[in-house]
Design a protein around this motif. Structure first.
Motif: not given
Length: 267
Positions: A59-65, A118-122, A135-137
């Motif tokens: 939720e906080r963006g520290y990990v994805v997947g 790596c996508y970091v902003m959108q 984000l993160g993909s």
């Protein structure tokens, strides 16, 4: 009762949860093909605790997947801030929003990481039919406007080193799958100042991209606008000018010198 146990009791276990969360972030960074099940086993956590803490980190963006965990965009941001001093996340959001206002298409910023973008902003565009990415993909450098824009801002030797070690996988009929053809494309991008992804990874999608440079002139990221191919083709001159102008605006904010052919705001 020691100080740590007092704090843990008083704040409902926050200290212990924080420590476990940091352990998880470090474990994900060091573990390929990381899964929550393996995480729980390696760190001695119950599966319910592992899922709960991973959920908070996600939720906080520290990990994805979901099935395979990776470090998230917040970690990328902190790393960039450490490496480059001036933070693209502090200067990028408003120009990215302005780019969307000018083009009415979704805009992205991505950084080079592990030979991928790596996508970091959108910032999503207002159109009903639009292109979005998590984000993160990640996107392959040879088959994305973002990747080719980034590579074009490297020296020939540095770009060549990347091209030598990555698989030039063909995703569509327009993907660059040979090193000589990709090098020729990078030369063209350097000359014109912007990169084109003409459905090279996703059929029907066209992307216009440009590199973002740091104070020393080297690339730190890339920015792009993407949408359905026919819509981008119809507005391409306007989009190209807007993307190049925005890339230069962010680069200057990061300490880079303005491009010699910098486009005026009214272009």
């Amino acid at each position: 009762m020691n100080d740590t146990s007092t704090r843990t009791s008083a704040d409902g276990g926050t200290v212990g949860t924080l420590a476990r969360g940091l352990d998880i972030v470090e474990w994900v960074a060091a573990t390929p093909s990381a899964t929550v099940q393996r995480l729980a086993a390696d760190l001695g956590l119950s599966r319910s605790a592992a899922y709960r803490i991973v959920g908070m980190l996600r939720e906080r963006g520290y990990v994805v997947g979901e099935t395979e965990l990776r470090l998230g965009p917040v970690i990328m941001r902190l790393g960039l801030q450490t490496l480059h001093g001036l933070d693209i996340y502090a200067v990028g959001p408003e120009p990215l929003r302005e780019l969307v206002r000018q083009t009415e298409e979704t805009a992205f910023i991505a950084v080079f990481d592990d030979d991928q973008m790596c996508y970091v902003m959108q910032e999503e565009g207002p159109q009903v039919v639009k292109v979005v990415s998590k984000l993160g993909s990640r996107a392959p450098v040879h088959a994305s406007g973002l990747g080719k824009a980034y590579l074009s801002a490297l020296s020939d030797a540095a770009a060549g080193s990347v091209i030598e070690r990555i698989p030039l996988t063909g995703y569509t009929a327009t993907t660059f799958t040979s090193a000589p053809a990709l090098h020729a494309e990078l030369d063209r991008i350097r000359e014109q100042g912007w990169a084109l992804d003409d459905a090279e990874r996703e059929p029907g999608v066209r992307c216009i991209a440009a590199p973002i440079r740091g104070a020393d002139g080297s690339p730190v990221a890339a920015i792009s606008t993407a949408g359905p191919r026919d819509r981008i083709v119809a507005a391409q001159p306007t989009i190209v000018a807007a993307v190049r102008r925005t890339a230069d605006r962010i680069s200057v904010a990061l300490g880079a010198a303005p491009s010699p052919d910098r486009l005026s705001p009214d272009t």
